[in-house]
Structures are given as structure tokens and as C-alpha cells.
Design a protein around this motif. Structure first.
Motif, PDB file in Angstrom:
ATOM      1  N   LEU A  33       0.825  -1.198   0.000  1.00 26.88           N
ATOM      2  CA  LEU A  33       0.000   0.000   0.000  1.00 26.88           C
ATOM      3  C   LEU A  33       0.865   1.257   0.000  1.00 26.88           C
ATOM      4  N   ILE A  34       2.053   1.154   0.598  1.00 28.31           N
ATOM      5  CA  ILE A  34       2.976   2.290   0.641  1.00 28.31           C
ATOM      6  C   ILE A  34       3.724   2.453  -0.679  1.00 28.31           C
ATOM      7  N   VAL A  35       4.160   1.343  -1.277  1.00 29.87           N
ATOM      8  CA  VAL A  35       5.038   1.421  -2.455  1.00 29.87           C
ATOM      9  C   VAL A  35       4.302   1.345  -3.786  1.00 29.87           C
ATOM     10  N   MET A  36       2.991   1.094  -3.775  1.00 32.76           N
ATOM     11  CA  MET A  36       2.310   0.789  -5.037  1.00 32.76           C
ATOM     12  C   MET A  36       2.358   1.941  -6.035  1.00 32.76           C
ATOM     13  N   GLU A  37       2.404   3.187  -5.564  1.00 39.34           N
ATOM     14  CA  GLU A  37       2.426   4.315  -6.484  1.00 39.34           C
ATOM     15  C   GLU A  37       3.777   4.496  -7.175  1.00 39.34           C
ATOM     16  N   SER A  38       4.780   3.735  -6.737  1.00 36.02           N
ATOM     17  CA  SER A  38       6.086   3.798  -7.409  1.00 36.02           C
ATOM     18  C   SER A  38       6.073   3.018  -8.720  1.00 36.02           C
ATOM     19  N   GLY A  39       4.985   2.280  -8.961  1.00 31.75           N
ATOM     20  CA  GLY A  39       4.886   1.501 -10.192  1.00 31.75           C
ATOM     21  C   GLY A  39       5.455   0.102 -10.076  1.00 31.75           C
ATOM     22  N   THR A  40       5.812  -0.312  -8.853  1.00 33.45           N
ATOM     23  CA  THR A  40       6.348  -1.655  -8.640  1.00 33.45           C
ATOM     24  C   THR A  40       5.252  -2.689  -8.889  1.00 33.45           C
ATOM     25  N   SER A  41       5.532  -3.661  -9.758  1.00 31.72           N
ATOM     26  CA  SER A  41       4.525  -4.682 -10.049  1.00 31.72           C
ATOM     27  C   SER A  41       4.360  -5.605  -8.842  1.00 31.72           C
ATOM     28  N   PHE A  42       3.132  -6.064  -8.635  1.00 31.00           N
ATOM     29  CA  PHE A  42       2.853  -6.933  -7.488  1.00 31.00           C
ATOM     30  C   PHE A  42       3.592  -8.257  -7.617  1.00 31.00           C
ATOM     31  N   ASP A  43       3.709  -8.769  -8.846  1.00 36.26           N
ATOM     32  CA  ASP A  43       4.418 -10.035  -9.072  1.00 36.26           C
ATOM     33  C   ASP A  43       5.878  -9.936  -8.646  1.00 36.26           C
ATOM     34  N   ARG A  44       6.475  -8.782  -8.836  1.00 38.77           N
ATOM     35  CA  ARG A  44       7.871  -8.582  -8.429  1.00 38.77           C
ATOM     36  C   ARG A  44       7.977  -8.251  -6.947  1.00 38.77           C
ATOM     37  N   PHE A  45       6.961  -7.582  -6.442  1.00 37.28           N
ATOM     38  CA  PHE A  45       6.960  -7.169  -5.045  1.00 37.28           C
ATOM     39  C   PHE A  45       6.911  -8.362  -4.088  1.00 37.28           C
ATOM     40  N   VAL A  46       6.067  -9.356  -4.394  1.00 41.87           N
ATOM     41  CA  VAL A  46       5.846 -10.485  -3.475  1.00 41.87           C
ATOM     42  C   VAL A  46       7.135 -11.244  -3.157  1.00 41.87           C
ATOM     43  N   SER A  86       9.765   3.965   2.176  1.00 40.25           N
ATOM     44  CA  SER A  86       8.739   2.921   2.296  1.00 40.25           C
ATOM     45  C   SER A  86       9.020   2.029   3.494  1.00 40.25           C
ATOM     46  N   VAL A  87      10.292   1.668   3.697  1.00 41.60           N
ATOM     47  CA  VAL A  87      10.654   0.829   4.848  1.00 41.60           C
ATOM     48  C   VAL A  87      10.507   1.605   6.150  1.00 41.60           C
ATOM     49  N   LEU A  88      10.918   2.877   6.159  1.00 35.39           N
ATOM     50  CA  LEU A  88      10.796   3.700   7.363  1.00 35.39           C
ATOM     51  C   LEU A  88       9.334   3.853   7.775  1.00 35.39           C
ATOM     52  N   ILE A  89       8.467   4.139   6.813  1.00 31.52           N
ATOM     53  CA  ILE A  89       7.045   4.308   7.114  1.00 31.52           C
ATOM     54  C   ILE A  89       6.434   2.981   7.571  1.00 31.52           C
ATOM     55  N   ASP A  90       6.811   1.891   6.911  1.00 30.86           N
ATOM     56  CA  ASP A  90       6.328   0.571   7.313  1.00 30.86           C
ATOM     57  C   ASP A  90       6.744   0.261   8.744  1.00 30.86           C
ATOM     58  N   ARG A  91       8.015   0.545   9.079  1.00 28.66           N
ATOM     59  CA  ARG A  91       8.499   0.309  10.439  1.00 28.66           C
ATOM     60  C   ARG A  91       7.788   1.213  11.445  1.00 28.66           C
ATOM     61  N   PHE A  92       7.509   2.450  11.042  1.00 29.03           N
ATOM     62  CA  PHE A  92       6.857   3.383  11.959  1.00 29.03           C
ATOM     63  C   PHE A  92       5.477   2.873  12.356  1.00 29.03           C
ATOM     64  N   PHE A  93       4.653   2.493  11.388  1.00 33.87           N
ATOM     65  CA  PHE A  93       3.299   2.035  11.709  1.00 33.87           C
ATOM     66  C   PHE A  93       3.318   0.686  12.422  1.00 33.87           C
ATOM     67  N   ASP A  94       4.274  -0.162  12.080  1.00 27.29           N
ATOM     68  CA  ASP A  94       4.414  -1.435  12.773  1.00 27.29           C
ATOM     69  C   ASP A  94       4.766  -1.197  14.239  1.00 27.29           C
ATOM     70  N   ILE A  96      -5.739   3.097   7.479  1.00 29.05           N
ATOM     71  CA  ILE A  96      -5.660   1.700   7.044  1.00 29.05           C
ATOM     72  C   ILE A  96      -4.294   1.091   7.365  1.00 29.05           C
ATOM     73  N   LEU A  97      -3.231   1.903   7.306  1.00 29.84           N
ATOM     74  CA  LEU A  97      -1.902   1.400   7.671  1.00 29.84           C
ATOM     75  C   LEU A  97      -1.861   1.018   9.151  1.00 29.84           C
TER      76      LEU A  97
END
Length: 253
Positions: free
Chosen positions: A26-39, A78-86, A173-174
Motif C-alpha cells: 500500500l505504501i510502495v504501489m504508487e512507485s509503479g512496482t509490479s505486485f508479481d515482483r513485489f511479493v 517505504s521501509v521507514l514508514i512501514d516500520r513506523f506504523f508497525d 488503514i496502515l
């Protein structure tokens, strides 16, 4: 009975990481990263995090997501924000329990709270400081050094605007994803501990979190980590192979 409990642990464990994976996407999706590559990237970096103590695997996660998302800026924030909400969700669970029930706030909880305070202060202080310094440099200075300072300030402002854009409209949602993941993980660890024949409470979960921060080991945590790593390793192989096959087909077409 043990087999049913083991299946329940596995299913809940997969649910935990599905939620965490979707939170990060949800954080990185606007960077255009494909979900198949992300997983496979998420699974691979999660495996490294399980195997390397002190959460040093997050450094690898920054590098991995910088590569697949097209730049260090996306990977880092993206990692910093993910860590913050976690961390925010975890502290929201641990701190009230330790203050109101156990009566003892542990050092890891204090460290995690300090991390949240530092990030929040940096976020809140930056914009007024940026506005003031930008106006001051423009109106009060006229030199090559001032222009360099102004350029550096503008670059920092660009990072701020980019990071802010990653979370705008997604705070709720995060946080909900993070709370759900931790509540489920408490359940997973509780079931796993009971399968091992040991009692479990929120206090034991606090001990587990403390061991992650301090790098200490005990039998239940060691076995839980090994089982977790085994499941994630299998999934990493499966989804990496799937991504390579899909990529090859796309190129051929």
C-alpha cells in the motif's frame, strides 16, 4: 489435536504476513512496482530479517526495495514508514499493558517509543523549519554558499513531500493493518507456545519482543523463528520461480 493446532498456527502465520505484505505494498504501489515482483522481494527480505538479529535485515530491505522500485528514496521511506506504523501498533498494545497491568515498562518498549517520538518530531518540525529557513536564506543572504544551502534545503523539502505523499490518505488503514498483524501474531505465538507445552500471556509476548530487540535467545523463540524461516523460505522459492516464469513469458510475448 496437536496437528490441528499446528495447521491453525500455519494459517494464522500466513495471515500475519499477508497483512504485513499488503501494508507495505500500500505504501510502495504508487512507485509503479509490479505486485508479481513485489511479493518475492517481500518474502526474501522477510527471510533475511528472520535470520539476522537486531532487525538489521531492514538495511537489506531498503536496498532490495530501492532496486525494484527505481530508487533509494522509495526504498528508504517505504521501509521507514512501514516500520513506523508497525512500531506504533506494537507500542499501542504493549505500553497500556505494561503501565496499567504489569506495572513495569521494559527497556525495549521505551526504545520503541523513543523511535516513534523522534520520527514524529522530525515530521512535525520539518515543515515550519523548512518554511522559515527558506524565507531567511532568500531574503537575507546572497552568496554561492547560500545558494548551495538553498539547494540542499529544497532537496530535503522534496524528500519530505515525497514521504508525505506515501502516507497521505492511508494513515488509518496502515494503522489498522498493523494492529491486526500484531494481534494475530500474539495469537500465533500463543498457540505455538502452548503446543510446546508452555503457558503464554501478553507478558510473555513482551519478553519475545524484548528478545528481538536485544538479540537474546530462548528455546521457544529459537524454534518459532526456525519454523517461521522455513515457511518463508519455501514461499520465497515458490513465488520467485513463479515471477521468473511470468517474466520469461512476458518477454517472449
Amino acid at each position: 489435536m496437536i496437528a490441528v493446532a499446528a495447521i491453525a498456527v500455519t494459517v494464522l502465520f500466513l495471515c500475519v504476513h499477508l497483512i504485513k505484505m499488503m501494508r507495505l505494498y500500500l505504501i510502495v504501489m504508487e512507485s509503479g512496482t509490479s505486485f508479481d515482483r513485489f511479493v518475492p522481494a517481500y518474502l526474501r527480505t522477510t527471510l533475511v530479517n528472520l535470520l539476522i538479529p537486531y532487525k538489521l535485515g531492514e538495511i537489506y530491505r531498503v536496498a532490495a526495495f530501492s532496486r525494484i522500485s527505481g530508487g533509494f528514496r522509495t526504498g528508504f521511506f517505504s521501509v521507514l514508514i512501514d516500520r513506523f506504523f508497525d512500531t506504533l501498533a506494537l507500542v499501542m498494545i504493549l505500553l497500556p499493558y505494561q503501565l496499567l497491568i504489569s506495572g513495569k515498562v521494559t527497556v525495549p518498549t521505551l526504545l520503541l517509543t523513543a523511535f516513534l517520538v523522534v520520527v514524529l518530531m522530525a515530521y512535525r518540525v520539518f515543515l515550519p523549519s523548512y518554511t522559515f529557513l527558506n524565507r531567511y536564506i532568500i531574503t537575507s543572504r546572497d552568496s554561492k554558499r547560500s545558494m548551495m544551502a538553498l539547494a540542499a534545503l529544497e532537496k530535503a523539502g522534496g524528500y519530505y513531500r515525497y514521504a508525505n505523499g506515501l502516507v497521505t490518505g492511508r494513515y488509518g488503514i496502515l494503522l489498522l493493518f498493523s494492529l491486526a498483524a500484531w494481534i494475530l501474531e500474539i495469537g500465533v505465538l500463543g498457540l505455538f507456545t502452548k503446543i510446546m507445552g508452555h503457558p503464554f500471556s501478553v507478558a510473555d509476548f513482551g519478553i519475545y519482543i524484548e528478545s528481538i530487540v536485544s538479540g537474546s535467545e530462548y528455546d521457544t523463540k529459537r524454534l518459532y523463528t526456525l519454523c517461521s524461516a522455513a515457511v518463508i523460505a519455501v514461499l520465497t522459492v515458490i513465488f520467485t520461480i513463479r515471477y521468473l516464469i511470468v517474466s520469461k513469458r512476458s518477454k517472449n510475448n
